[in-house]
Scaffold this motif. Structure first.
Motif, PDB file in Angstrom:
ATOM      1  N   MET A 158      -3.160  -7.403   6.706  1.00  0.00           N
ATOM      2  CA  MET A 158      -1.832  -7.555   7.309  1.00  0.00           C
ATOM      3  C   MET A 158      -0.848  -6.640   6.596  1.00  0.00           C
ATOM      4  N   LEU A 159       0.093  -6.070   7.349  1.00  0.00           N
ATOM      5  CA  LEU A 159       1.049  -5.133   6.771  1.00  0.00           C
ATOM      6  C   LEU A 159       2.044  -5.851   5.878  1.00  0.00           C
ATOM      7  N   PRO A 160       2.647  -5.126   4.922  1.00  0.00           N
ATOM      8  CA  PRO A 160       3.708  -5.735   4.110  1.00  0.00           C
ATOM      9  C   PRO A 160       4.838  -6.228   4.997  1.00  0.00           C
ATOM     10  N   ILE A 161       5.553  -7.215   4.516  1.00  0.00           N
ATOM     11  CA  ILE A 161       6.660  -7.751   5.288  1.00  0.00           C
ATOM     12  C   ILE A 161       7.655  -6.653   5.594  1.00  0.00           C
ATOM     13  N   GLY A 162       8.104  -6.550   6.827  1.00  0.00           N
ATOM     14  CA  GLY A 162       8.986  -5.469   7.236  1.00  0.00           C
ATOM     15  C   GLY A 162      10.328  -5.974   7.701  1.00  0.00           C
ATOM     16  N   HIS A 163      11.199  -5.024   8.050  1.00  0.00           N
ATOM     17  CA  HIS A 163      12.558  -5.372   8.449  1.00  0.00           C
ATOM     18  C   HIS A 163      12.564  -6.203   9.726  1.00  0.00           C
ATOM     19  N   HIS A 164      11.629  -5.911  10.656  1.00  0.00           N
ATOM     20  CA  HIS A 164      11.642  -6.663  11.912  1.00  0.00           C
ATOM     21  C   HIS A 164      11.325  -8.128  11.679  1.00  0.00           C
ATOM     22  N   GLU A 165      10.427  -8.428  10.725  1.00  0.00           N
ATOM     23  CA  GLU A 165      10.127  -9.824  10.413  1.00  0.00           C
ATOM     24  C   GLU A 165      11.302 -10.506   9.750  1.00  0.00           C
ATOM     25  N   ALA A 166      11.971  -9.758   8.848  1.00  0.00           N
ATOM     26  CA  ALA A 166      13.143 -10.320   8.177  1.00  0.00           C
ATOM     27  C   ALA A 166      14.243 -10.610   9.193  1.00  0.00           C
ATOM     28  N   ASP A 167      14.432  -9.696  10.141  1.00  0.00           N
ATOM     29  CA  ASP A 167      15.459  -9.896  11.163  1.00  0.00           C
ATOM     30  C   ASP A 167      15.138 -11.104  12.026  1.00  0.00           C
ATOM     31  N   LYS A 168      13.846 -11.279  12.343  1.00  0.00           N
ATOM     32  CA  LYS A 168      13.430 -12.438  13.146  1.00  0.00           C
ATOM     33  C   LYS A 168      13.718 -13.730  12.404  1.00  0.00           C
ATOM     34  N   ALA A 169      13.402 -13.733  11.114  1.00  0.00           N
ATOM     35  CA  ALA A 169      13.668 -14.934  10.309  1.00  0.00           C
ATOM     36  C   ALA A 169      15.156 -15.210  10.256  1.00  0.00           C
ATOM     37  N   GLU A 188      -4.268 -12.955   0.270  1.00  0.00           N
ATOM     38  CA  GLU A 188      -3.581 -12.098   1.236  1.00  0.00           C
ATOM     39  C   GLU A 188      -2.143 -11.845   0.798  1.00  0.00           C
ATOM     40  N   ALA A 189      -1.521 -12.850   0.191  1.00  0.00           N
ATOM     41  CA  ALA A 189      -0.153 -12.675  -0.298  1.00  0.00           C
ATOM     42  C   ALA A 189      -0.084 -11.574  -1.355  1.00  0.00           C
ATOM     43  N   LEU A 190      -1.050 -11.544  -2.258  1.00  0.00           N
ATOM     44  CA  LEU A 190      -1.074 -10.494  -3.274  1.00  0.00           C
ATOM     45  C   LEU A 190      -1.221  -9.119  -2.635  1.00  0.00           C
ATOM     46  N   GLU A 191      -2.073  -9.002  -1.631  1.00  0.00           N
ATOM     47  CA  GLU A 191      -2.245  -7.722  -0.945  1.00  0.00           C
ATOM     48  C   GLU A 191      -0.931  -7.249  -0.335  1.00  0.00           C
ATOM     49  N   ARG A 192      -0.179  -8.170   0.239  1.00  0.00           N
ATOM     50  CA  ARG A 192       1.083  -7.803   0.877  1.00  0.00           C
ATOM     51  C   ARG A 192       2.179  -7.526  -0.147  1.00  0.00           C
ATOM     52  N   PHE A 193       2.010  -8.055  -1.345  1.00  0.00           N
ATOM     53  CA  PHE A 193       2.985  -7.827  -2.410  1.00  0.00           C
ATOM     54  C   PHE A 193       2.780  -6.468  -3.083  1.00  0.00           C
ATOM     55  N   GLU A 194       1.600  -5.904  -2.952  1.00  0.00           N
ATOM     56  CA  GLU A 194       1.278  -4.675  -3.676  1.00  0.00           C
ATOM     57  C   GLU A 194       2.228  -3.509  -3.393  1.00  0.00           C
ATOM     58  N   PRO A 195       2.617  -3.238  -2.138  1.00  0.00           N
ATOM     59  CA  PRO A 195       3.536  -2.114  -1.925  1.00  0.00           C
ATOM     60  C   PRO A 195       4.866  -2.283  -2.657  1.00  0.00           C
ATOM     61  N   TYR A 196       5.375  -3.499  -2.706  1.00  0.00           N
ATOM     62  CA  TYR A 196       6.603  -3.754  -3.455  1.00  0.00           C
ATOM     63  C   TYR A 196       6.372  -3.500  -4.938  1.00  0.00           C
ATOM     64  N   ASP A 240      -0.864  -1.911 -14.468  1.00  0.00           N
ATOM     65  CA  ASP A 240      -0.509  -1.511 -13.113  1.00  0.00           C
ATOM     66  C   ASP A 240      -1.214  -2.402 -12.095  1.00  0.00           C
ATOM     67  N   LEU A 241      -1.294  -1.916 -10.862  1.00  0.00           N
ATOM     68  CA  LEU A 241      -1.894  -2.729  -9.808  1.00  0.00           C
ATOM     69  C   LEU A 241      -3.347  -3.066 -10.105  1.00  0.00           C
ATOM     70  N   SER A 242      -4.046  -2.181 -10.794  1.00  0.00           N
ATOM     71  CA  SER A 242      -5.442  -2.472 -11.107  1.00  0.00           C
ATOM     72  C   SER A 242      -5.545  -3.703 -12.006  1.00  0.00           C
ATOM     73  N   THR A 243      -4.551  -3.912 -12.860  1.00  0.00           N
ATOM     74  CA  THR A 243      -4.535  -5.086 -13.728  1.00  0.00           C
ATOM     75  C   THR A 243      -4.437  -6.356 -12.903  1.00  0.00           C
ATOM     76  N   LEU A 244      -3.576  -6.338 -11.897  1.00  0.00           N
ATOM     77  CA  LEU A 244      -3.432  -7.501 -11.028  1.00  0.00           C
ATOM     78  C   LEU A 244      -4.707  -7.733 -10.226  1.00  0.00           C
ATOM     79  N   ARG A 245      -5.316  -6.666  -9.757  1.00  0.00           N
ATOM     80  CA  ARG A 245      -6.557  -6.817  -8.987  1.00  0.00           C
ATOM     81  C   ARG A 245      -7.670  -7.387  -9.845  1.00  0.00           C
ATOM     82  N   GLU A 246      -7.717  -6.957 -11.113  1.00  0.00           N
ATOM     83  CA  GLU A 246      -8.701  -7.515 -12.033  1.00  0.00           C
ATOM     84  C   GLU A 246      -8.494  -9.016 -12.212  1.00  0.00           C
ATOM     85  N   ALA A 247      -7.238  -9.415 -12.329  1.00  0.00           N
ATOM     86  CA  ALA A 247      -6.928 -10.836 -12.488  1.00  0.00           C
ATOM     87  C   ALA A 247      -7.349 -11.620 -11.253  1.00  0.00           C
TER      88      ALA A 247
END
Length: 346
Positions: free
Chosen positions: A1-12, A272-280, A325-332
């Motif tokens: 699933m894509l990271p949370i975007g502006h359209h989702e924020a606007d909908k909320a 899945e939440a961690l995956e979506r948090f990665e771009p941020y 970095d992100l690899s550290t989080l993925r390891e965890a």
């Protein structure tokens, strides 16, 4: 699933206008910073989020980007102010509204010594008329809702009289909602930490307040640990604010949209939440933010799963090292079982 975007924020933002206070995460000093709020928004589209308390002095004279900056994906998000000068609060509220906050909240509940010395927070329970003046000034300054978060009373106050006086003052001044932490604050004799647990909860007092103000928004805070407990309170009140439980076990927020708002959850689970948090995370790491400053808000994410303790330990050790970095989080995350959660976390 894509990271949370502006359209989702606007909908909320659009979908929560009828009663944005139905479910919220409490403002918590040193906890609900912009990293925490961005992660919480990934878990729930509809739950209202609050900043840490920011004093009027900091808003007026401090580094505003650091203090007030937030990601557009956080909407709905409210700014909590601390202060007792109507003019200063009005000016700070205007600045907050200009920054794009959806609500301005006045803190009348924090019991810390620093807050008492500054004549704001819980000690204002003794000055409902002044709180009313502050709210009126803020309401006149901004178009967004102005709200108040308070206690049942302080020290030897009668909680029936104290809370009634506060509600009369703030609703009379135009407050859109009153959130009540259902405990007294003992300014003498208890530490801020003890004030979160030692004074007994009195949900019935908040229910009586709502019965006395059927046409005004009254929400409750204090000791609510699950979405199921929040739903029980919604039978009596307009809204529920969850504090430490939402922070300590953020995965409970995945249940919020389906159970409280009747909408699909934005993510299936913490993985899945961690995956979506990665771009941020990647964007902030590129700006020089340390990984541990962001992942400290994730430590309770996998409570109830085998490997949760190893996840926490890895982030608390490797996650704090230079270059993490992100690899550290993925390891965890790889240390956590993807099987159904256990009753007891490993």
């Amino acid at each position: 699933m894509l990271p949370i975007g502006h359209h989702e924020a606007d909908k909320a933002k659009a979908g929560s206008k009828a009663n944005p206070w139905r479910l919220s995460v409490a403002p918590m000093m040193d906890w609900t910073d912009r990293h925490c709020r961005t992660f919480h928004r990934i878990l729930t589209r509809r739950t209202l989020l609050y900043t840490e308390m920011v004093t009027t002095g900091a808003v007026l004279h401090g580094p505003r980007e650091r203090l007030l900056g937030f990601d557009s994906a956080e909407h709905l998000v409210a700014l909590q102010l601390g202060g007792s000068d109507p003019a200063g609060l009005a000016a700070s509220a205007r600045i907050g509204a200009d920054w794009g906050y959806d609500e301005i909240n006045l803190n009348v509940g924090c019991p810390s010594d620093r807050v008492q010395d500054g004549r704001f927070g819980a000690c204002l329970m003794r000055e409902p008329a002044l709180v009313g003046e502050c709210v009126a000034a803020m309401v006149a300054a901004v178009a967004v809702p102005v709200t108040v978060k308070c206690r049942l009373g302080v020290d030897d106050q009668n909680i029936e009289e104290a809370l009634d006086a506060m509600a009369t003052a703030v609703f009379g001044a135009g407050a859109a909602a009153l959130v009540v932490h259902a405990r007294k604050a003992w300014l003498q004799g208890l530490s801020p930490k003890e004030n979160r647990d030692v004074p007994p909860l009195d949900y019935g007092r908040v229910h009586r307040l709502k019965a006395a103000w059927p046409d005004r928004v009254v929400a409750i805070n204090g000791g609510i640990r699950t979405i199921e407990e929040a739903q029980e309170q919604l039978a009596y009140l307009d809204g529920v604010m969850i504090g430490r439980a939402a922070y300590g076990e953020p995965a409970l927020l995945i249940e919020a949209d389906p159970q409280v708002f009747g909408e699909a959850a934005p993510v299936a689970d913490g993985f899945e939440a961690l995956e979506r948090f990665e771009p941020y995370l990647a964007a902030r790491l590129a700006e020089g933010v340390r990984l541990a400053s962001m992942t400290r808000h994730l430590l309770g994410l996998f409570n109830g799963r085998r490997g949760a303790r190893a996840f926490r330990r890895h982030l608390a050790t490797a996650g704090t090292r230079p270059g993490a970095d992100l690899s550290t989080l993925r390891e965890a995350a790889a240390l956590v079982s993807r099987a159904e959660p256990l009753e007891q976390a490993a």
